[in-house]
Design an enzyme around this catalytic site. Structure first.
Site, PDB file in Angstrom:
ATOM      1  N   ASP A   1       0.858  -1.183   0.000  1.00 32.35           N
ATOM      2  CA  ASP A   1       0.000   0.000   0.000  1.00 32.35           C
ATOM      3  C   ASP A   1       0.893   1.233   0.000  1.00 32.35           C
ATOM      4  OD1 ASP A   1      -2.399   1.532   0.146  1.00 32.35           O
ATOM      5  OD2 ASP A   1      -2.050   1.853   2.272  1.00 32.35           O
ATOM      6  N   SER A   2       0.284   2.356  -0.357  1.00 27.35           N
ATOM      7  CA  SER A   2       1.010   3.625  -0.281  1.00 27.35           C
ATOM      8  C   SER A   2       1.321   3.995   1.168  1.00 27.35           C
ATOM      9  CB  SER A   2       0.175   4.737  -0.916  1.00 27.35           C
ATOM     10  OG  SER A   2      -1.030   4.907  -0.177  1.00 27.35           O
TER      11      SER A   2
ATOM     12  N   TYR B   1      -0.269   8.495  -2.785  1.00 31.91           N
ATOM     13  CA  TYR B   1      -0.001   8.208  -4.193  1.00 31.91           C
ATOM     14  C   TYR B   1      -0.992   8.944  -5.108  1.00 31.91           C
ATOM     15  CZ  TYR B   1       3.318   4.269  -3.596  1.00 31.91           C
ATOM     16  OH  TYR B   1       4.411   3.487  -3.328  1.00 31.91           O
ATOM     17  N   GLY B   2      -2.183   9.192  -4.571  1.00 30.52           N
ATOM     18  CA  GLY B   2      -3.297   9.695  -5.373  1.00 30.52           C
ATOM     19  C   GLY B   2      -2.995  10.864  -6.309  1.00 30.52           C
TER      20      GLY B   2
ATOM     21  N   CYS C   1      -4.282  -1.359  -2.205  1.00 28.98           N
ATOM     22  CA  CYS C   1      -4.219   0.065  -2.551  1.00 28.98           C
ATOM     23  C   CYS C   1      -4.967   0.235  -3.871  1.00 28.98           C
ATOM     24  CB  CYS C   1      -2.745   0.462  -2.699  1.00 28.98           C
ATOM     25  SG  CYS C   1      -2.492   2.130  -3.308  1.00 28.98           S
ATOM     26  N   ASN C   2      -6.030   1.023  -3.829  1.00 31.18           N
ATOM     27  CA  ASN C   2      -6.807   1.221  -5.056  1.00 31.18           C
ATOM     28  C   ASN C   2      -6.013   1.944  -6.128  1.00 31.18           C
ATOM     29  OD1 ASN C   2     -10.019   0.654  -4.838  1.00 31.18           O
ATOM     30  ND2 ASN C   2      -9.155   1.007  -2.823  1.00 31.18           N
ATOM     31  N   THR C   3      -5.215   2.924  -5.702  1.00 30.67           N
ATOM     32  CA  THR C   3      -4.471   3.716  -6.689  1.00 30.67           C
ATOM     33  C   THR C   3      -3.471   2.826  -7.440  1.00 30.67           C
ATOM     34  OG1 THR C   3      -4.671   5.583  -5.158  1.00 30.67           O
ATOM     35  CG2 THR C   3      -3.139   5.827  -6.986  1.00 30.67           C
TER      36      THR C   3
ATOM     37  N   GLU D   1      -3.047   9.178   7.383  1.00 26.25           N
ATOM     38  CA  GLU D   1      -1.595   8.982   7.563  1.00 26.25           C
ATOM     39  C   GLU D   1      -1.066   9.804   8.745  1.00 26.25           C
ATOM     40  OE1 GLU D   1       0.829   7.043   5.962  1.00 26.25           O
ATOM     41  OE2 GLU D   1      -0.722   5.977   4.860  1.00 26.25           O
TER      42      GLU D   1
ATOM     43  N   CYS E   1     -10.663   3.426  -1.607  1.00 20.02           N
ATOM     44  CA  CYS E   1      -9.284   3.633  -1.143  1.00 20.02           C
ATOM     45  C   CYS E   1      -9.210   2.916   0.179  1.00 20.02           C
ATOM     46  CB  CYS E   1      -8.999   5.132  -0.968  1.00 20.02           C
ATOM     47  SG  CYS E   1      -7.440   5.464  -0.098  1.00 20.02           S
ATOM     48  N   THR E   2      -8.161   2.135   0.376  1.00 20.40           N
ATOM     49  CA  THR E   2      -8.121   1.298   1.579  1.00 20.40           C
ATOM     50  C   THR E   2      -7.897   2.113   2.855  1.00 20.40           C
ATOM     51  OG1 THR E   2      -5.791   0.820   1.151  1.00 20.40           O
ATOM     52  CG2 THR E   2      -7.410  -0.778   0.349  1.00 20.40           C
ATOM     53  N   HIS E   3      -7.525   3.378   2.715  1.00 21.89           N
ATOM     54  CA  HIS E   3      -7.437   4.227   3.909  1.00 21.89           C
ATOM     55  C   HIS E   3      -8.826   4.580   4.470  1.00 21.89           C
ATOM     56  CE1 HIS E   3      -3.321   4.869   2.453  1.00 21.89           C
ATOM     57  NE2 HIS E   3      -3.023   5.471   3.584  1.00 21.89           N
TER      58      HIS E   3
END
Lengths: 264, 264
Positions: free
Chosen positions: A10-11, A42-43, A73-75, A152, A183-185
């Site tokens: 993931d980012s 990353y987005g 991570c979707n991005t 984050e 988005c996994t966040h």
């Protein structure tokens, strides 16, 4: 059987939402996790840069002898999943198709909202995947550039988070019956998002959906971990501060963790 | 996207329980089904014969240009799934691993019963797969040689069925909290089985579990059918009488069917 760990990338810390689901659903599988918090989010980055960073994460996980890689991570999934999946000879799973399928099953009125990073929304990948399966479905995309920084920085329970989520989601309220947390966040912001959208809106956690798919693929490829294998030793790597990562991770996973710093 | 049909094979009509689940979960996928009712039941036959029959069914489905093959038959899965999966370049899915996984998740007391044909029980494959994942689980195997003939002869709602099920299952009652219907014919006897075992025993329908896995694999291999494709035309083939097959199939699927006779 295959007792090697499953690799997660993931980012940053968002993929922990996927890891948590995996630990819940498959408590006997071992995890190696790499979060690129030093370069998150990353987005807003270019596709070329995201592709290059993703390959660095993939190559790092390969040095850890993983049996499967999960793009948590979707991005990264939007930009590089197909390419990486094609090149590797182990299974590579992304979060977007499981999330898209679950959203199609969940919607009653055919109106699905998608939240994501600027790159995920710009790629329009959820619309593409959802409408390929279900052309009549209407998609409302919404980029949420402020959400990943909130998570984050460990501010996902703050009053600032409430304010930001409210202001960001306002245009969507009342327009959809299903909302993809693309988005996994974002599952860390889930209680606030649910509150703003209303209790009747079904939230789709792409990471949780993905965890169920991992189980199916472990079966299909016959690479489950034996329950008689050595005791589990999950390992988490971050490109930024292990202390900051550990704080969020221990809150989210409710367990003590080994977190190591790594330079890619 | 891949608009070709999904192929289903079974010794007879049992695989219809899997096909019904697939139609419910993925109503936009097209099915080609072959049931070998002329040679059912497979359960008491030799492994060599079952392997040979299964390959005939597989080769028949390949002539129908299928994109995936589902072994909707526990006996064929026990004997030939791994071999066929290895040889074909399309995905091949069996019913045993999905059923075994679901049973492990369902049991609370670690005691799982497995019903199957003589060959499935003799192969001990459920014990093997379940204990590989969860060694402490106890398995009670029970061969039910009379069940498939009851279903194939369209007597699955009769008082004879109640008597046979009661007498067969009696040794298991009170001994397990989870019971795998380890033959795709058995869900047609489900109400009777549930009644004999008691309402607290969780019945695992290996076929229904398998249908969920099909969805995941269609996503993973990116071979879903587009909803803009031609109208669906499911086709059912039987090696015995189309009329007898249609009677059971229309009762079970609650739809009009095209059933054709085929000689292998």
């Amino acid at each position: 059987m295959d007792n090697r760990p499953i690799g997660f990338l993931d980012s940053g810390v968002g993929g922990l939402t996927v890891a948590r689901e995996l630990m819940r659903q498959l408590p006997h599988e071992e995890i190696v996790y790499i979060g690129d918090s030093a370069r998150a989010p990353y987005g807003p980055r270019s596709a070329e840069q995201i592709r290059s960073f993703t390959w660095e994460l993939v190559n790092f996980l390969l040095t850890k002898n993983v049996k499967m890689i999960v793009f948590a991570c979707n991005t990264a999934t939007a930009v590089a999943w197909e390419e990486v999946k094609e090149k590797l000879d182990i299974p590579v799973l992304g979060v977007i198709l499981p999330g898209a399928s679950a959203a199609i099953k969940a919607t009653r009125n055919g109106k699905i909202g998608v939240l994501g990073t600027p790159m995920t929304i710009q790629s329009d990948i959820y619309r593409h995947k959802i409408q390929a399966l279900s052309p009549e479905t209407e998609i409302e995309n919404l980029a949420c550039p402020k959400f990943v920084p909130l998570v984050e920085s460990n501010n996902y329970k703050s009053s600032l988070a409430k304010k930001v989520v409210y202001e960001t989601l306002r245009p969507l309220v009342g327009k959809v019956d299903t909302l993809v947390l693309g988005c996994t966040h974002y599952p860390l912001l889930r209680p606030i998002i649910q509150n703003v959208m209303g209790q009747n809106v079904k939230l789709i956690d792409s990471g949780a959906e993905c965890a169920r798919d991992i189980s199916v693929l472990l079966n299909y490829f016959e690479i489950n971990r034996s329950r008689t294998a050595e005791p589990l030793k999950h390992t988490f790597y971050t490109t930024a501060s292990p202390m900051a990562f550990r704080e969020i991770a221990e809150d989210w996973l409710a367990m003590d963790l080994i977190v190591e710093h790594v330079t890619l």
